[in-house]
Write a protein that holds these residues in place. Structure first.
Motif, mmCIF file in Angstrom:
data_model
loop_
_atom_site.group_PDB
_atom_site.id
_atom_site.type_symbol
_atom_site.label_atom_id
_atom_site.label_comp_id
_atom_site.label_asym_id
_atom_site.label_seq_id
_atom_site.Cartn_x
_atom_site.Cartn_y
_atom_site.Cartn_z
ATOM 1 N N HIS A 1 0.827 -1.200 0.000
ATOM 2 C CA HIS A 1 0.000 0.000 0.000
ATOM 3 C C HIS A 1 0.864 1.254 0.000
ATOM 4 O O HIS A 1 0.634 2.193 -0.761
ATOM 5 N N LYS A 2 1.890 1.262 0.860
ATOM 6 C CA LYS A 2 2.764 2.429 0.947
ATOM 7 C C LYS A 2 3.574 2.601 -0.337
ATOM 8 O O LYS A 2 3.805 3.725 -0.784
ATOM 9 N N LEU A 3 4.002 1.497 -0.914
ATOM 10 C CA LEU A 3 4.765 1.574 -2.153
ATOM 11 C C LEU A 3 3.900 2.098 -3.288
ATOM 12 O O LEU A 3 4.358 2.882 -4.132
ATOM 13 N N ALA A 4 2.627 1.687 -3.335
ATOM 14 C CA ALA A 4 1.700 2.186 -4.350
ATOM 15 C C ALA A 4 1.456 3.680 -4.175
ATOM 16 O O ALA A 4 1.392 4.435 -5.159
ATOM 17 N N LEU A 5 1.331 4.130 -2.940
ATOM 18 C CA LEU A 5 1.158 5.553 -2.674
ATOM 19 C C LEU A 5 2.383 6.334 -3.110
ATOM 20 O O LEU A 5 2.289 7.401 -3.721
ATOM 21 N N GLU A 6 3.544 5.794 -2.832
ATOM 22 C CA GLU A 6 4.798 6.433 -3.223
ATOM 23 C C GLU A 6 4.918 6.516 -4.747
ATOM 24 O O GLU A 6 5.323 7.544 -5.307
ATOM 25 N N ALA A 7 4.557 5.419 -5.419
ATOM 26 C CA ALA A 7 4.609 5.410 -6.883
ATOM 27 C C ALA A 7 3.614 6.402 -7.469
ATOM 28 O O ALA A 7 3.902 7.086 -8.463
ATOM 29 N N GLY A 8 2.427 6.500 -6.864
ATOM 30 C CA GLY A 8 1.432 7.466 -7.329
ATOM 31 C C GLY A 8 1.915 8.889 -7.176
ATOM 32 O O GLY A 8 1.688 9.737 -8.052
ATOM 33 N N GLN A 9 2.581 9.183 -6.076
ATOM 34 C CA GLN A 9 3.117 10.529 -5.870
ATOM 35 C C GLN A 9 4.201 10.851 -6.889
ATOM 36 O O GLN A 9 4.285 11.973 -7.398
ATOM 37 N N GLU A 10 5.034 9.875 -7.208
ATOM 38 C CA GLU A 10 6.072 10.106 -8.219
ATOM 39 C C GLU A 10 5.449 10.370 -9.584
ATOM 40 O O GLU A 10 5.925 11.213 -10.346
ATOM 41 N N LEU A 11 4.375 9.663 -9.888
ATOM 42 C CA LEU A 11 3.681 9.904 -11.147
ATOM 43 C C LEU A 11 3.076 11.298 -11.165
ATOM 44 O O LEU A 11 3.121 12.001 -12.183
ATOM 45 N N LEU A 12 2.512 11.735 -10.034
ATOM 46 C CA LEU A 12 1.953 13.081 -9.950
ATOM 47 C C LEU A 12 3.039 14.132 -10.098
ATOM 48 O O LEU A 12 2.831 15.188 -10.707
ATOM 49 N N ARG A 13 4.222 13.848 -9.559
ATOM 50 C CA ARG A 13 5.351 14.767 -9.729
ATOM 51 C C ARG A 13 5.685 14.955 -11.209
ATOM 52 O O ARG A 13 5.985 16.055 -11.660
ATOM 53 N N SER A 14 5.638 13.868 -11.963
ATOM 54 C CA SER A 14 5.963 13.960 -13.390
ATOM 55 C C SER A 14 4.924 14.791 -14.136
ATOM 56 O O SER A 14 5.262 15.550 -15.041
ATOM 57 N N VAL A 15 3.652 14.678 -13.739
ATOM 58 C CA VAL A 15 2.610 15.499 -14.363
ATOM 59 C C VAL A 15 2.818 16.970 -14.003
ATOM 60 O O VAL A 15 2.662 17.860 -14.850
ATOM 61 N N ALA A 16 3.194 17.245 -12.745
ATOM 62 C CA ALA A 16 3.450 18.623 -12.328
ATOM 63 C C ALA A 16 4.612 19.223 -13.096
ATOM 64 O O ALA A 16 4.573 20.389 -13.499
ATOM 65 N N ARG A 17 5.659 18.431 -13.327
ATOM 66 C CA ARG A 17 6.798 18.936 -14.102
ATOM 67 C C ARG A 17 6.391 19.206 -15.549
ATOM 68 O O ARG A 17 6.850 20.153 -16.168
ATOM 69 N N ARG A 18 5.518 18.351 -16.070
ATOM 70 C CA ARG A 18 5.039 18.549 -17.438
ATOM 71 C C ARG A 18 4.257 19.845 -17.564
ATOM 72 O O ARG A 18 4.247 20.489 -18.618
ATOM 73 N N ALA A 19 3.592 20.246 -16.471
ATOM 74 C CA ALA A 19 2.745 21.428 -16.515
ATOM 75 C C ALA A 19 3.520 22.733 -16.494
ATOM 76 O O ALA A 19 2.960 23.782 -16.784
ATOM 77 N N VAL A 20 4.806 22.668 -16.131
ATOM 78 C CA VAL A 20 5.600 23.885 -16.079
ATOM 79 C C VAL A 20 5.633 24.522 -17.462
ATOM 80 O O VAL A 20 5.957 23.860 -18.450
ATOM 81 N N VAL A 21 5.278 25.776 -17.537
ATOM 82 C CA VAL A 21 5.223 26.462 -18.832
ATOM 83 C C VAL A 21 6.580 26.431 -19.496
ATOM 84 O O VAL A 21 7.596 26.764 -18.897
ATOM 85 N N GLY A 22 6.609 25.978 -20.752
ATOM 86 C CA GLY A 22 7.850 25.893 -21.503
ATOM 87 C C GLY A 22 8.554 24.589 -21.373
ATOM 88 O O GLY A 22 9.536 24.349 -22.067
#
Length: 347
Positions: free
Chosen positions: A321-342
């Motif tokens: 469960h904790k590993l899945a949560l950690e993996a989900g957060q890392e995936l969300l980080r990648s989406v946040a980086r993608r959202a950075v303008v430019g």
């Protein structure tokens, strides 16, 4: 200051947008650590939604949106809370990742339903902001269309920010899938963990109308057994070199399989410059753990916590469960980086 529970970001189907920096200098120098400012904007949004603006938008929307909004009831509360993922894993994190986020969780409590929105950035993205502006490039919304448009208009009017849809290209979907799998595969018992968390995997391939006018999409379904097989390194390497050096061999093996068995010479990860390979793209990734849609949809799934015993089976489930949560957060980080303008990278 009361902070939002970061787990509210999970188990929700979000529509994603990209935001330019929020300018709030005329009202306050800081935003995320300013309880007064957050309450002020929450009050403004409440007044905005309970005024004539939403009624005017309702008059110009379709019947489906009118029906959805008519069932919400009156707006009871509008809350803006600071949010941080830094402590969401507690003190028992499997690894010492820096998973900090900065952001704001917006909650609209109606009589019959609650809607949410979140403005997010990695902590490092907001550390050097100028006074009077804050960069929260990723916007997540769980609203009906009319309410979403009203909220976007509110952000633009109050923060002089530019809002645009955030599309996720095929290359990003591949990298996101690999990122999630890599996080799960980094611990002992990786094969079992992937099967239990991801379960079955569905990849949606979309085609250009010029080559397949009658075929809009094709679903490729991988069962648990097939997924484990595609994650093995034993398959022959594809004829081309992947653009990114990903640890997980899934995309490389799938690309090779489609070419060998279905005569589909595709370029899912965007590594090829051949125009002939650009007519087929990965448009959606769906599994039990998350959903990524190229049109701008994201859902991260984390199982609810259960009261567990002291036996080894319960501890193993807790670790997954904790590993899945950690993996989900890392995936969300990648989406946040993608959202950075430019930002034009895939991750």
């Amino acid at each position: 200051m009361e902070s939002a529970d970061p787990r509210q970001l999970f188990n929700v189907s979000w529509t994603i947008h990209r935001l330019s920096p929020l300018h709030h200098g005329k009202d306050c120098e800081s935003l995320l650590d300013n309880q007064v400012a957050l309450k002020t904007y929450a009050t403004r949004l409440r007044d905005h939604l309970t005024g004539d603006v939403l009624a005017g938008i309702q008059a110009s929307t379709g019947a489906a949106d009118d029906d959805a909004l008519s069932k919400t009831g009156a707006l009871k509360n509008c809350l803006w809370h600071p949010i941080s993922l830094q402590s969401s894993l507690g003190d028992e994190t499997p690894r010492s990742w820096d998973t900090s986020f900065s952001g704001i969780l917006v909650i609209l409590e109606y009589e019959n339903i609650t809607y949410k929105a979140a403005l997010l950035a990695e902590t490092s993205a907001t550390s050097n902001e100028r006074k009077g502006s804050t960069s929260l490039p990723l916007l997540l919304t769980r609203f009906p269309t009319a309410l979403r448009q009203t909220f976007l208009a509110f952000l633009s009017a109050n923060f002089d920010t530019y809002v645009s849809p955030l599309r996720l290209p095929s290359s990003f979907l591949c990298a996101g899938l690999e990122t999630y799998l890599d996080a799960l595969r980094s611990q002992p018992g990786a094969a079992e963990t992937v099967e239990d968390v991801v379960k079955e995997l569905q990849l949606t391939l979309s085609f250009s109308p010029s080559i397949a006018p009658a075929l809009r999409s094709l679903n490729v379904n991988l069962s648990r057994t097939a997924l484990a097989d595609f994650l093995r390194e034993s398959r022959p390497a594809p004829k081309r070199t992947l653009k990114q050096k990903l640890r997980s061999p899934l995309i490389a093996n799938l690309t090779s399989y489609l070419e060998t068995h279905l005569a589909m010479n595709v370029d899912l990860d965007g590594s090829s410059n051949e125009a002939s390979k650009k007519h087929v793209r990965l448009s959606k990734v769906t599994c039990a753990a998350f959903v990524l849609g190229g049109e701008g949809r994201v859902k991260l799934v984390v199982a609810a916590d259960k009261d567990g015993g002291d036996d080894s089976a319960e501890r193993a489930r807790s670790d997954k469960h904790k590993l899945a949560l950690e993996a989900g957060q890392e995936l969300l980080r990648s989406v946040a980086r993608r959202a950075v303008v430019g930002d034009q990278t895939t991750t």
